[in-house]
Design a protein around this motif. Structure first.
Motif, PDB file in Angstrom:
ATOM      1  N   PHE A 182       0.691  -1.117   0.170  1.00  0.00           N
ATOM      2  CA  PHE A 182       0.047  -0.101  -0.165  1.00  0.00           C
ATOM      3  C   PHE A 182       0.784   1.453   0.273  1.00  0.00           C
ATOM      4  O   PHE A 182       0.464   2.187   0.562  1.00  0.00           O
ATOM      5  CB  PHE A 182      -0.827   0.154   0.974  1.00  0.00           C
ATOM      6  CG  PHE A 182      -1.325  -0.864   1.334  1.00  0.00           C
ATOM      7  CD1 PHE A 182      -1.864  -1.789   0.453  1.00  0.00           C
ATOM      8  CD2 PHE A 182      -2.158  -1.338   2.492  1.00  0.00           C
ATOM      9  CE1 PHE A 182      -3.282  -2.923   0.182  1.00  0.00           C
ATOM     10  CE2 PHE A 182      -2.351  -2.873   2.664  1.00  0.00           C
ATOM     11  CZ  PHE A 182      -3.567  -3.347   1.439  1.00  0.00           C
ATOM     12  N   THR A 189      -3.587   3.553  -1.041  1.00  0.00           N
ATOM     13  CA  THR A 189      -2.185   3.396  -0.422  1.00  0.00           C
ATOM     14  C   THR A 189      -3.075   4.119   0.601  1.00  0.00           C
ATOM     15  O   THR A 189      -3.580   3.962   1.561  1.00  0.00           O
ATOM     16  CB  THR A 189      -1.636   4.691  -0.491  1.00  0.00           C
ATOM     17  OG1 THR A 189      -0.252   4.567  -0.012  1.00  0.00           O
ATOM     18  CG2 THR A 189      -1.987   6.066  -0.550  1.00  0.00           C
ATOM     19  N   GLY A 241      -7.052   3.097   4.701  1.00  0.00           N
ATOM     20  CA  GLY A 241      -7.777   1.921   3.380  1.00  0.00           C
ATOM     21  C   GLY A 241      -8.483   1.817   3.216  1.00  0.00           C
ATOM     22  O   GLY A 241      -9.255   1.263   1.850  1.00  0.00           O
TER      23      GLY A 241
END
Length: 370
Positions: A182, A189, A241
């Motif tokens: 990520f 990310t 996320g």
């Protein structure tokens, strides 16, 4: 204004969610982590997801959980970020470098079979680590067939490939363990961060233990079962996320359209032989768009000249054999070094416009036509 190579897509809602977690004081592994793991597992169609602090941590834990270490060897593609081979070296095993396909930039199944058949190293081959480079699916049907025939584990390095598919299944779910990153260059990310996925409940249990000092909660409280790492993802990173995941498929669809536009607009240059284009493979998630320049072009000079035109560009990935850190290679390698020397990554992210793509193509075309 510089047209960046990549740009994170973080909404105000996601930022607010992170701020809420920070205000709560629950900063380490917590409820956001637990929810994100379940949501990722549902999205991927796998039994378990284990969040960790980086994609490299995911690769490292995967090998530890499979008890791969000294006197073992892992087959890795030549064209990838060094984290792939570094994880193998970190557990004391040997990375065995295999050439890649020049059109997909992923592990060549034909070369993989050849290396296995002629392997004479002192180490025991234990696993294959295919990399879905830039979100392009490696040929998992052939790789799994080869792995089964030779009794090898498959650890998918899907660092760039969250959301990409192969024959209708999400990448990362096709081997024993899948590993994701990520990092800010990835489509989704959390800053730094990563994850593993598996359908093996015992592997998932051990992965959770290995990311948290070897601890596991039992009926009598927390107990330490083995020496291990601290590779936990923070609770506020998980919140970041979670708020991107529902948008991911739409972002991939947009990236796919932009990649197709790049290929169409660059086709005249490709026909002259000045560059070659990546294959528009079904299931590709297009984390990066990379062309390969011909031998006449000075890539480093072109990168600097594009910057003068307001376009950020860079090399695509490294050739592990060219870096020279991982010992002797098992075969002659042709395409990994070529992609490393001549690959040129161009701007690609979902907020890019068609006019931006046209600007990049025009600038590049002017430079390599001189």
């Amino acid at each position: 204004m510089m047209l960046k190579l990549s740009q994170p897509n973080i909404s105000e809602e996601a930022i607010a969610a992170v701020a809420d977690v920070i205000r709560s004081g629950q900063l380490v592994h917590g409820t956001e982590n637990e929810a994100f793991e379940k949501e990722l597992a549902a999205y991927l169609g796998c039994e378990d997801v284990v969040l960790v602090s980086s994609g490299t941590a995911a690769l490292h834990l995967a090998l530890l959980a499979l008890d791969i270490g000294p006197n073992d060897a892992v087959l890795v593609p030549d064209f990838t970020f060094p984290a792939t081979a570094n994880a193998v070296a970190l557990v004391g095993a040997r990375p065995v470098i295999v050439d890649v396909d020049p059109n997909t930039y992923t592990l060549s199944a034909r070369q993989l079979e050849a290396v296995i058949q002629t392997w004479k190293g002192p180490e025991r081959l234990r696993a294959i680590m295919p990399v879905h480079e830039f979100g392009c699916p490696a040929d998992m049907q052939e790789i799994n067939r080869i792995a089964k025939a030779h009794g090898l584990f498959v650890v998918e390095d899907a660092a760039c490939a969250l959301g990409a598919t192969f024959q209708g299944r999400k990448l990362g779910t096709l081997g024993d363990i899948g590993c994701f990153s990520f990092h800010p260059r990835k489509t989704l990310t959390t800053g730094e961060g990563g994850a593993l996925c598996t359908n093996d409940a015992e592997l998932a249990r051990r992965l959770r233990r290995l990311r948290n000092h070897g601890m596991e909660r039992t009926a009598s409280g927390m107990q330490f079962f083995e020496p291990a790492t601290n590779y936990r993802l923070t609770n506020f990173q998980a919140a970041l996320g979670r708020h991107q995941l529902p948008q991911l498929d739409g972002w991939i669809e947009r990236r796919s359209a932009l990649a197709k536009a790049y290929c169409e607009l660059l086709q005249p240059l490709a026909q002259t032989g000045r560059l070659s284009l990546p294959s528009l493979i079904p299931g590709h998630s297009w984390q990066t768009f990379m062309v390969v320049l011909d031998g006449l072009a000075d890539r480093n000079a072109i990168i600097l000249q594009l910057r003068n035109e307001g376009v950020e560009a860079n090399l695509g990935a490294q050739s592990l054999s060219s870096i020279g850190l991982y010992g002797p290679v098992a075969q002659d390698l042709k395409y990994g070094p070529l992609l490393y020397q001549h690959g040129l990554a161009l701007p690609l992210f979902e907020k890019l416009s068609l006019s931006d793509v046209q600007h990049v193509v025009k600038a590049l075309g002017t430079l390599i036509s001189i």
